[in-house]
Motif scaffolding. Structure first.
Motif, mmCIF file in Angstrom:
data_model
loop_
_atom_site.group_PDB
_atom_site.id
_atom_site.type_symbol
_atom_site.label_atom_id
_atom_site.label_comp_id
_atom_site.label_asym_id
_atom_site.label_seq_id
_atom_site.Cartn_x
_atom_site.Cartn_y
_atom_site.Cartn_z
ATOM 1 N N LEU A 15 -3.285 1.384 -12.297
ATOM 2 C CA LEU A 15 -4.439 0.539 -11.991
ATOM 3 C C LEU A 15 -4.307 -0.773 -12.754
ATOM 4 O O LEU A 15 -3.979 -0.784 -13.946
ATOM 5 C CB LEU A 15 -5.740 1.233 -12.411
ATOM 6 N N THR A 16 -4.577 -1.902 -12.096
ATOM 7 C CA THR A 16 -4.522 -3.199 -12.764
ATOM 8 C C THR A 16 -5.565 -4.127 -12.151
ATOM 9 O O THR A 16 -5.950 -3.960 -10.994
ATOM 10 C CB THR A 16 -3.112 -3.811 -12.657
ATOM 11 N N GLY A 17 -6.026 -5.101 -12.914
ATOM 12 C CA GLY A 17 -7.036 -6.017 -12.409
ATOM 13 C C GLY A 17 -8.435 -5.406 -12.479
ATOM 14 O O GLY A 17 -8.643 -4.309 -13.003
ATOM 15 N N THR A 18 -9.415 -6.127 -11.926
ATOM 16 C CA THR A 18 -10.820 -5.728 -11.991
ATOM 17 C C THR A 18 -11.303 -5.244 -10.627
ATOM 18 O O THR A 18 -11.195 -5.964 -9.636
ATOM 19 C CB THR A 18 -11.698 -6.919 -12.437
ATOM 20 N N GLY B 29 -0.017 3.708 -17.347
ATOM 21 C CA GLY B 29 -0.405 2.346 -17.690
ATOM 22 C C GLY B 29 0.631 1.292 -17.404
ATOM 23 O O GLY B 29 0.342 0.101 -17.500
ATOM 24 N N SER B 30 1.860 1.676 -17.076
ATOM 25 C CA SER B 30 2.898 0.673 -16.852
ATOM 26 C C SER B 30 3.611 0.921 -15.533
ATOM 27 O O SER B 30 3.721 2.062 -15.074
ATOM 28 C CB SER B 30 3.909 0.677 -18.003
ATOM 29 N N LYS C 232 9.462 4.638 -11.289
ATOM 30 C CA LYS C 232 8.860 5.950 -11.081
ATOM 31 C C LYS C 232 7.461 5.852 -10.481
ATOM 32 O O LYS C 232 6.896 6.853 -10.058
ATOM 33 C CB LYS C 232 8.795 6.717 -12.404
ATOM 34 N N THR C 233 6.890 4.637 -10.486
ATOM 35 C CA THR C 233 5.541 4.436 -9.951
ATOM 36 C C THR C 233 5.566 4.536 -8.425
ATOM 37 O O THR C 233 6.466 4.005 -7.774
ATOM 38 C CB THR C 233 5.000 3.058 -10.365
ATOM 39 N N ASP C 234 4.559 5.221 -7.870
ATOM 40 C CA ASP C 234 4.445 5.326 -6.408
ATOM 41 C C ASP C 234 3.515 4.266 -5.838
ATOM 42 O O ASP C 234 3.803 3.662 -4.810
ATOM 43 C CB ASP C 234 3.930 6.725 -6.020
ATOM 44 N N ILE C 235 2.370 4.057 -6.498
ATOM 45 C CA ILE C 235 1.335 3.165 -5.960
ATOM 46 C C ILE C 235 0.758 2.320 -7.084
ATOM 47 O O ILE C 235 0.513 2.819 -8.187
ATOM 48 C CB ILE C 235 0.193 3.977 -5.297
ATOM 49 N N LYS D 163 1.588 -6.811 -13.785
ATOM 50 C CA LYS D 163 1.860 -5.495 -13.194
ATOM 51 C C LYS D 163 1.957 -5.598 -11.671
ATOM 52 O O LYS D 163 2.801 -4.948 -11.051
ATOM 53 C CB LYS D 163 0.775 -4.491 -13.599
ATOM 54 N N LEU D 164 1.096 -6.426 -11.074
ATOM 55 C CA LEU D 164 1.166 -6.636 -9.622
ATOM 56 C C LEU D 164 2.471 -7.339 -9.257
ATOM 57 O O LEU D 164 3.135 -6.959 -8.291
ATOM 58 C CB LEU D 164 -0.028 -7.462 -9.158
ATOM 59 N N THR D 165 2.836 -8.340 -10.043
ATOM 60 C CA THR D 165 4.093 -9.057 -9.778
ATOM 61 C C THR D 165 5.277 -8.108 -9.837
ATOM 62 O O THR D 165 6.158 -8.124 -8.964
ATOM 63 C CB THR D 165 4.277 -10.193 -10.804
#
Length: 674
Positions: free
Chosen positions: A606-609, A631-632, A636-639, A649-651
Motif C-alpha cells: 500500500l502506498t499513497g493516501t 512495506g516495500s 516478489k510483490t504481486d500488487i 513505490k509507485l514508480t
C-alpha cells in the motif's frame, strides 16, 4: 550499391527508425540491427569523407564550440500573460469573449466562430526554436529576448526526438518546443555520477546542457523535446490549432499527447484541475498549463499587446521549486543520537505556504550539493507532498558564501561526535537530553504505547524534574511525584498514571515499534509480532532466521539482532516486564474469508493516501482476504495499491511491470466492501 546511394538509404532508414523509436515509441527494429546499420553508415562516412546533413552520426556531439552565435528569429517568440488563479483566468476569458463580440458586431458578414479552447502542458525546461529550410534543420536557438536568441544547433542535434530532416520541403519554417530532461533519466544519470557531477534538478540539467559549449555534455544527458507551435512558415496556413498540431505530427515532431480541446470553458477549468492532480505522476517537470483559443482567424483579430498574445494565457500552478537565501544552519539531535542539520532560509512563498526552514539531511548531503560555502548565498529549494522543503543546491557554482561549520561536539551535551558514513552521531545515550526526551516521546506516541495526553513537553518535564531517563522509568512514577509538578495537579496526575497503566497491555507489534528498533517501522514490527508471536523468540532471533522473513534484508536483520543484544536495551525491557508491562500476543491469523478472493495468497504493498479508508483499515481487510501486506516493492510483490501522492513505490512498481490499482472504487469492489 553505389556508396552514396547506400549512405542516403542508410540515413533515411536510420532516421525513420529514430522517429518511430523516440517520437512514436514504436520501435521498428531491434538494437542489434540498428547498431549494424549505424556502424555501416559510419564506415562509409569515414571512407568517403562525406557526411550528409541529416546523418544520425551527427547526434553524438562534436568538438568544443568557441561560443554561441546570435540568431535572429524569423518571427517573434512571444511571452505569455500569466494567471495565478481561476479569477484571473476567468478575467482573460471574459476579455477575449468581449473582443470577439465587438468584432462580430462590426463585421456581421464575416463573424468569428464561438471560442473553442486548447489546453497544453506548460513544460519547465528550455524553449527551443528550430529553423528548417527545404526540409533540413539549419538552425536551432534559445528564446533569448524573443527577437534574438543563441544558436545551439550542435547541442540540439544530440536530442534524438528532434528530426534532422522533415517531409515539408517547401521553404522555411520555424518550429517551437521545449527541451526537457525526463525525471527518470535524471535519476539514472545521478545514480551513475560521482557526487560533484550530480545534477540538481531536471530543469537546470536541460538548460545547462543546451547552453553548454561542449555538445558531448549535451549528448550525455539524453534530453528530449516536445513541440507545440509553428512560429513562422512560408505559404502555409492553418485553420485551427488542431491543424497545426497535425502538421507537426506529419513532419515527425514529437507532440505531447496530453493536449486537450474543449468547446466549453467550464471543461477547461476541470481539465486544469486534473492536470494539477496528475502533476506529480508525470516523468517531467511542468509548472502549469497553457490555454489557447484554437481558431487561427480569431488569433489574428485579437492580436497582441506589447508583450503577450491576447488569445492565450499561462495558468501557473503553485511553485514546487524556487530560490531563496540560505541564512543559517542549526544542528538537532534525534532519539538515536543522529545529528541533523536544519537550514534557516529567507522567508519565501512556495506551494501555498511561507517557507523558512529546510532540511539538509546530513553532512554528506551538504557536501554533495556544494553547500559547504553557501551561507548568505542563493539556493534552490523544493517542496512536495506537504513535507518540509529540501535544499537542492546552490544557484551559483562558486564557493562564494560563508562556510557551514560541521560540529565536533554534540550541540546539546558537548559529547564528542562520531561520523558514520554521511551522518554525525552523539553516543551519549544516557546523558544527552534531546535523545532521552525523544525516545520517551516516541515510546508514548499513538502508534506505539499510545499513552494519552503525553507530549514532548511532558517528557521534558519528567526528565528534568523527576529524572525519567528511559521509557521503563515511566512505570515507576507515583502520584505524589506527579501531583507536585507545575501545571499538573491531582486530575492530570491521575489521568497520566491511568494512561500509563492502560499501556501495559498494548499489543506486541506496538510495543516493538515503541522500542524504536533502528531501520524498522510499523510494517516490520507488525510482521515480527505476527510471525514469532512471542517477545522472547524475537529477542533471541538470529540474522539468518530474520532475513528469511518478508521485508527483512541483511541491514534490518542486523539492526534487530544488535538492538536486542545491547545490554542497555535488555535491561530496559526486563525492567518494563518486571513492572507489569505485558505486550499482548496477536491472535492467530484469520483464515481468508473467501479463499477465492482476488487477493488470497498475493503479496500487496500500500502506498499513497486513500480517500475512503485508512491504509491500516485497507491492510487489515487485505489480510482477512488472505493477502500478505508488506512495506516495500520488489519482484516478489504481486500488487501495488496506490492512493493520492504515491511516490517512489509507485514508480518502482511501474518499472517492474507490476499490477497497480489506483482506482479506489475498483479497490473497494475487490475488497468486497461494495
Amino acid at each position: 550499391m553505389d556508396p552514396m546511394k547506400e549512405m542516403e538509404k542508410l540515413v533515411a532508414d536510420l532516421n525513420n527508425y529514430n522517429y518511430h523509436y523516440y517520437t512514436l515509441d514504436e520501435p521498428l527494429v531491434d538494437d542489434q540491427d540498428y547498431d549494424a546499420q549505424y556502424d555501416r553508415l559510419l564506415q562509409l562516412e569515414q571512407e568517403s569523407g562525406i557526411v550528409l546533413p541529416d546523418s544520425p552520426t551527427q547526434r553524438v556531439g562534436g568538438e568544443l564550440l568557441k561560443g554561441f552565435t546570435p540568431h535572429r528569429h524569423l518571427a517573434p517568440l512571444w511571452s505569455l500573460d500569466k494567471a495565478q488563479n481561476l479569477e484571473k483566468l476567468s478575467s482573460w476569458h471574459t476579455r477575449a469573449r468581449k473582443l470577439i463580440g465587438d468584432y462580430n458586431e462590426k463585421n456581421p458578414d464575416q463573424p468569428l466562430p464561438e471560442p473553442a479552447y486548447a489546453v497544453e502542458l506548460k513544460f519547465d525546461g528550455l524553449t527551443l526554436n528550430l529553423t528548417y529550410e527545404n526540409g533540413r534543420l539549419v538552425q536551432a536557438s534559445t528564446r533569448g529576448n524573443g527577437v534574438v536568441g543563441e544558436g545551439i544547433l550542435e547541442q540540439v542535434k544530440t536530442i534524438r526526438s528532434v528530426p534532422l530532416s522533415i517531409p515539408f520541403t517547401d521553404g522555411k519554417i520555424e518550429v517551437q518546443g521545449e527541451g526537457i530532461m525526463h525525471l527518470s533519466v535524471l535519476e539514472a544519470y545521478n545514480a551513475a555520477a560521482i557526487d560533484k557531477d550530480k545534477l540538481k534538478n531536471a530543469r537546470n540539467a536541460a538548460a545547462g546542457a543546451l547552453r553548454n559549449l561542449d555538445p558531448r555534455t549535451t549528448a550525455k544527458r539524453k534530453l528530449n523535446a516536445y513541440f507545440y507551435n509553428i512560429g513562422y512558415a512560408e505559404d502555409v496556413r492553418f485553420e485551427n490549432q488542431q491543424d497545426m498540431m497535425q502538421f507537426l505530427r506529419d513532419n515527425h515532431f514529437r507532440v505531447n499527447p496530453a493536449v486537450s480541446y474543449f468547446d466549453n470553458f467550464d471543461d477547461v477549468i476541470a481539465r486544469l484541475e486534473e492536470i494539477q492532480q496528475e502533476r506529480n505522476t508525470l516523468d517531467y517537470l511542468i509548472d502549469g498549463a497553457v490555454v489557447k483559443l484554437t481558431d487561427m482567424r480569431t488569433r489574428e483579430v485579437l492580436g497582441y499587446t506589447d508583450k503577450f498574445p491576447r488569445w492565450a494565457i499561462a495558468y501557473k500552478f503553485e511553485a514546487e521549486e524556487t530560490s531563496t537565501i540560505l541564512e543559517s544552519v542549526s544542528w538537532n539531535v534525534g532519539r538515536t543520537g543522529k545529528i541533523t542539520p536544519l537550514a534557516r532560509v529567507e522567508a519565501v512563498e512556495l506551494a501555498g505556504v511561507t517557507v523558512q526552514n529546510c532540511t539538509l539531511n546530513n553532512i554528506g548531503d551538504i557536501e554533495r550539493k556544494n553547500l559547504k560555502f553557501a551561507l548568505g548565498t542563493r539556493v534552490y529549494i523544493r517542496r512536495s507532498n506537504d513535507v518540509i522543503p529540501e535544499i537542492l543546491g546552490k544557484v551559483s557554482e562558486e564557493n562564494d558564501g560563508e562556510e557551514i561549520i560541521f560540529p565536533e561536539q554534540c550541540p546539546a551535551c558537548g559529547f564528542p561526535l562520531e561520523q558514520r558514513g554521511a551522518h554525525l552521531f552523539c553516543n551519549n545515550r544516557f546523558g544527552c537530553e534531546p535523545q532521552i526526551v525523544a525516545r520517551i516521546t516516541h515510546f508514548a506516541s499513538r502508534d506505539a504505547m499510545d499513552i494519552e495526553t503525553f507530549s514532548i513537553k511532558t517528557a521534558t518535564q519528567l526528565h528534568n524534574e523527576l529524572n525519567v531517563r528511559e521509557p521503563a522509568d515511566l512505570y515507576t512514577l507515583q502520584f505524589d511525584d506527579l501531583s507536585k509538578l507545575e501545571r499538573f495537579g491531582e486530575r492530570k496526575a491521575n489521568n497520566l498514571l491511568q494512561a500509563i497503566e492502560d499501556s501495559k497491555t498494548r499489543d506486541l507489534a506496538s510495543f516493538l515499534y515503541a522500542l524504536g528498533i533502528p531501520n524498522t517501522g510499523k510494517t516490520t514490527t507488525r510482521m515480527l509480532a505476527e510471525h514469532y508471536r512471542d517477545l522472547d523468540k524475537i529477542r533471541t532471533a538470529t540474522v539468518e532466521a530474520l532475513v528469511e522473513l518478508p521485508d527483512v534484508g541483511s541491514i534490518v536483520a542486523e539492526s534487530i539482532v544488535e538492538f536486542f543484544a545491547d545490554p542497555f536495551m535488555q535491561a530496559g525491557i526486563d525492567k518494563m516486564l518486571n513492572l507489569g508491562v505485558q505486550p499482548q500476543v496477536p491472535e492467530a491469523p484469520a483464515v481468508a474469508i473467501r479463499e477465492d478472493s482476488y487477493f488470497n495468497g498475493k503479496t500487496v504493498v500500500l502506498t499513497g493516501t486513500l480517500q475512503t479508508m485508512t491504509r491500516d483499515e485497507a491492510a487489515l481487510r487485505l489480510e482477512q482476504l488472505g493477502a500478505k501486506v508488506t512495506g516495500s516493492v520488489s519482484k516478489k510483490t504481486d500488487i501495488v495499491i496506490a492512493g493520492e501522492k504515491a511516490g517512489s513505490k509507485l514508480t518502482k512498481a511501474q518499472e517492474l511491470g507490476l499490477e497497480v490499482i489506483e482506482d479506489e472504487e475498483q479497490l473497494k469492489r475487490l475488497l468486497e466492501l461494495e
